[in-house]
Design an enzyme around this catalytic site. Sequence first.
Site, PDB file in Angstrom:
ATOM      1  N   ALA A  39       0.803  -1.235   0.000  1.00 21.17           N
ATOM      2  CA  ALA A  39       0.000   0.000   0.000  1.00 21.17           C
ATOM      3  C   ALA A  39       0.826   1.271   0.000  1.00 21.17           C
ATOM      4  O   ALA A  39       0.413   2.281  -0.558  1.00 21.17           O
ATOM      5  CB  ALA A  39      -0.926  -0.002   1.220  1.00 21.17           C
ATOM      6  N   HIS A  40       2.025   1.228   0.626  1.00 24.15           N
ATOM      7  CA  HIS A  40       2.689   2.504   0.870  1.00 24.15           C
ATOM      8  C   HIS A  40       3.382   3.108  -0.348  1.00 24.15           C
ATOM      9  O   HIS A  40       3.884   4.228  -0.281  1.00 24.15           O
ATOM     10  CB  HIS A  40       3.626   2.421   2.082  1.00 24.15           C
ATOM     11  CG  HIS A  40       4.916   1.698   1.891  1.00 24.15           C
ATOM     12  ND1 HIS A  40       6.085   2.358   1.625  1.00 24.15           N
ATOM     13  CD2 HIS A  40       5.233   0.395   1.951  1.00 24.15           C
ATOM     14  CE1 HIS A  40       7.073   1.474   1.540  1.00 24.15           C
ATOM     15  NE2 HIS A  40       6.570   0.266   1.737  1.00 24.15           N
TER      16      HIS A  40
ATOM     17  N   CYS B 148      16.019   0.517   0.896  1.00 20.94           N
ATOM     18  CA  CYS B 148      16.556  -0.475   1.832  1.00 20.94           C
ATOM     19  C   CYS B 148      18.070  -0.527   1.779  1.00 20.94           C
ATOM     20  O   CYS B 148      18.722  -0.806   2.763  1.00 20.94           O
ATOM     21  CB  CYS B 148      16.026  -1.858   1.520  1.00 20.94           C
ATOM     22  SG  CYS B 148      14.269  -1.861   1.356  1.00 20.94           S
TER      23      CYS B 148
HETATM   24  C1  PLP Z   1       9.845  -4.010  -5.477  1.00 27.29           C
HETATM   25  C2  PLP Z   1       9.642  -4.008  -4.000  1.00 27.29           C
HETATM   26  N1  PLP Z   1       9.391  -5.164  -3.373  1.00 27.29           N
HETATM   27  C3  PLP Z   1       9.202  -5.217  -2.049  1.00 27.29           C
HETATM   28  C4  PLP Z   1       9.267  -4.092  -1.270  1.00 27.29           C
HETATM   29  C5  PLP Z   1       9.086  -4.206   0.208  1.00 27.29           C
HETATM   30  O1  PLP Z   1       7.817  -3.754   0.570  1.00 27.29           O
HETATM   31  P1  PLP Z   1       7.477  -3.290   2.068  1.00 27.29           P
HETATM   32  O2  PLP Z   1       8.228  -2.034   2.304  1.00 27.29           O
HETATM   33  O3  PLP Z   1       5.981  -3.081   2.025  1.00 27.29           O
HETATM   34  O4  PLP Z   1       7.853  -4.391   2.959  1.00 27.29           O
HETATM   35  C6  PLP Z   1       9.527  -2.862  -1.880  1.00 27.29           C
HETATM   36  C7  PLP Z   1       9.617  -1.623  -1.094  1.00 27.29           C
HETATM   37  O5  PLP Z   1      10.668  -1.120  -0.807  1.00 27.29           O
HETATM   38  C8  PLP Z   1       9.743  -2.823  -3.280  1.00 27.29           C
HETATM   39  O6  PLP Z   1      10.031  -1.682  -3.915  1.00 27.29           O
END
Ligand code: PLP
Length: 403
Positions: A221-222, A342
């Site tokens: 969602a974010h 990340c």
């Molecule tokens: C392609 C992708 N997969 C997975 C994620 C991880 O999602 P979440 O931040 O909701 O755990 C992200 C977000 O950084 C993303 O861009």
Amino acid sequence: MKKLIYMDTENRGFSVSRKSEKIKEIYLDNAATTKVDERVLKEMEKYHSEYYGNASSIHDKGEEAKSGLEKARKIIANSINASPEEIVFTSGGTESNNLAIKGIAFSNQNKKHIITTKIEHDCVLNACKWLEKQGWKITYLEVNSEGFVDVEQLKREINENTALVSIIHGNNEIGTVQDLESIGKICREKNILFHTDACQSYTKENLDVKKQNLDLVTLNAHKIHGPKGVGALYIRNGIKITPLAHGGGQEKGKRGGTENVPGVVGFAKAVEIASEKEVGKMKKLRDKIINGIEKIRGAKLNGSREKRLCNNINFVFKGIEGEAIVGYLNEHRICCSTGSACSSKSLEPSHVLLAIGLKPEEAHGSLRISLSKYTTKKEVEKLLKVLPMIIKKLRSISPFGGN
Ligand SMILES: Cc1ncc(COP(=O)(O)O)c(C=O)c1O
């Protein structure tokens, strides 16, 4: 506030000063996360203050919450041409990817081979690496210089032990959008489950689980002006998956834990209000930025020009550290990033940029700019005015001179 590390220029004769504390920030890091839409907040608020029951309770308060939860499930299912019972709510993209990969691996103990790519999000790569330690064999597909998977290599790598193919839809760093339909066709013909991580592409690119032969899809969602900590996994009817969180039988036993009803309802609202018009607007601004940055000497676009997420721009600048650019942009209250959120604190060059063939020293010079529906032409113009100045200044002090 996170401290940005960038070159200390105080002793080298110039500094880029913060113009005025009053200038509103220009937020161009929407691939990391987005601002929650007011309409989403309003919807969520009701489920915090009024319909606050536990969706598993059988009294009226529980029913109210359950009704919100199920309405949200329908909206999300419809958006990808799935049925509501095929949607499992989770805490976000990371959990959905882990559930898809480990859950399918655990359910198929006689087929210990998984195929993925070298350009996945860290949560997919690290789930796969963990499985490797438990005895699974993982194939990491190569990509070409634009970030596209080679479908011929995919065909060659599939064997009788392959349980799952997991390939990201829109890449979070370079924006390349894979052709899910042709990959899905190969997987279905060979009877292999196909999962895609669609966190970045959701509501921006077409997602149709039937047309694209998708068996599992990760959503969150974010990235779409919804709340953080909410996501979903589409699991095609009939697919057996081992849950990672055992609990009170919620989500049909596939994901235990009291459902985050306000979050889920906010997620569905964000999906409901997303529009093609916004995508068109972002594409126009994206191309304006790409065309503008390409005029800077030594700037090179990463990823595909044509099949690219509407909000993604990723450049490398010869001879300059991406971190330094991000630091100086921040001084002008412009928020961008070097790569994925990340890994942006990591000193390692991006695995995605290395996979598309960049040398480690080139990969260090990357800048990711990611737009949202709130990005304006004026903001883009400011970026295009400030960025060349920053690059010029950094080049003048770079030991490599950017030549
Ligand atoms: C392609 C992708 N997969 C997975 C994620 C991880 O999602 P979440 O931040 O909701 O755990 C992200 C977000 O950084 C993303 O861009």
